[in-house]
Design an enzyme around this catalytic site. Structure first.
Site, PDB file in Angstrom:
ATOM      1  CG  ASP A  24      45.573  -2.495  14.651  1.00  0.00           C
ATOM      2  OD1 ASP A  24      45.729  -3.646  13.929  1.00  0.00           O
ATOM      3  OD2 ASP A  24      46.898  -2.120  15.013  1.00  0.00           O
ATOM      4  CE  LYS A 129      48.342  -3.162  12.068  1.00  0.00           C
ATOM      5  NZ  LYS A 129      48.860  -2.660  13.408  1.00  0.00           N
ATOM      6  CB  CYS A 162      48.198   1.077  14.415  1.00  0.00           C
ATOM      7  SG  CYS A 162      49.099   0.293  15.188  1.00  0.00           S
TER       8      CYS A 162
HETATM    9  N1  TIU Z   1      47.005  -0.021  16.829  1.00  0.00           N
HETATM   10  C1  TIU Z   1      47.913   0.661  17.373  1.00  0.00           C
HETATM   11  O1  TIU Z   1      47.532   1.839  17.436  1.00  0.00           O
HETATM   12  N2  TIU Z   1      49.005   0.421  18.414  1.00  0.00           N
HETATM   13  C2  TIU Z   1      49.236   1.118  19.479  1.00  0.00           C
HETATM   14  O2  TIU Z   1      50.371   0.592  20.180  1.00  0.00           O
HETATM   15  N3  TIU Z   1      48.843   2.219  19.785  1.00  0.00           N
HETATM   16  C3  TIU Z   1      48.985   3.201  20.723  1.00  0.00           C
HETATM   17  O3  TIU Z   1      48.406   4.108  20.698  1.00  0.00           O
HETATM   18  N4  TIU Z   1      49.716   2.404  21.663  1.00  0.00           N
END
Ligand code: TIU
Length: 229
Positions: A24, A129, A162
């Site tokens: 991500d 995802k 994530c």
């Molecule tokens: N990729 C991921 O960690 N998504 C989130 O929403 N992370 C947050 O810390 N908000």
């Protein structure tokens, strides 16, 4: 087999069975005006991961280590977005709303894409995802199994969301995960620390924690061994 300095103990790195998993590293989490900022976060805290991930990505590509990227996001019609996920936290802008980089966390929008510094190359799978975990409702497990991967070198954001969710999913599926502390980031310094401690505690209950320079050195050695073999 190169032994990599890690906690709670050395990681027996097998480049032939490993892949680099980059979670991500999207504009929505790392640039102002995206989803991360809409939740009230300072995106600057995540940006220290970009340079070390970039160096590791170069080393992985040079040595032939498979690279897999993930992106969190949803269909433009939001049919895969749980209403609870959209409402949670009462954000200033919700998933699917229009922000400075297009609709937040929606596939195909500029903010949903991976930051230019770490942009995927041809042949590197990009896993879209809908959840926090990289295995939930994706074909990641199938792709890894078909490539004979049993070890994951894990980078990305955020450490306690994530990254942690994906490492836990991977652990239950039988993968050994080495999480690189300089290559994972959190909006919260205390969660960065605790997110990593949760992985390596109890003898490595979910995996190992190490640093990118050790993996880069090991990849160089593996390359050397390949050349002289
Ligand atoms: N990729 C991921 O960690 N998504 C989130 O929403 N992370 C947050 O810390 N908000």
């Amino acid at each position: 087999m190169p032994m990599i300095d890690a906690e709670p103990y050395e990681f027996a790195f097998d480049p032939a069975e490993a892949a680099l998993l980059i979670i991500d590293m999207q504009r929505d989490f790392l640039e102002p005006g995206g989803f991360g900022e809409s939740l009230g976060n300072d995106v600057g805290l995540l940006r220290r991961t970009i340079a070390p991930i970039g160096r590791l990505l170069d080393a992985a590509r040079a040595s032939g280590l498979p690279v897999i990227h993930t992106r969190e996001g949803h269909r433009p019609d939001l049919a895969d977005l749980a209403p609870a996920k959209k409402a949670r936290g009462k954000p200033s802008l919700a998933i699917g709303d229009c922000g400075a980089m297009g609709r937040l966390l929606v596939r195909g929008e500029p903010g949903h894409d991976i930051i230019p510094e770490l942009y995927p190359q041809k042949g590197e799978p990009v896993i879209d995802k809908p959840g926090k975990g990289a295995f939930y409702a994706t074909d990641l497990d199938t792709i890894l199994k078909h490539r004979g991967v049993s070890q994951l070198i894990v980078c990305g954001v955020t450490t306690e969301v994530c990254v942690n969710t994906s490492v836990r999913e991977a652990n239950d599926r039988g993968f050994d995960c080495l999480v690189l502390e300089d290559c994972v980031g959190s909006y919260f310094p205390e969660f960065q620390e605790m997110g990593l401690r949760m992985i390596k505690a109890q003898g490595g209950i979910f995996g190992w924690v190490g640093r990118s320079d050790a993996v880069i050195t090991a990849l160089g050695a593996a390359n050397f061994e390949r050349r002289i073999a």
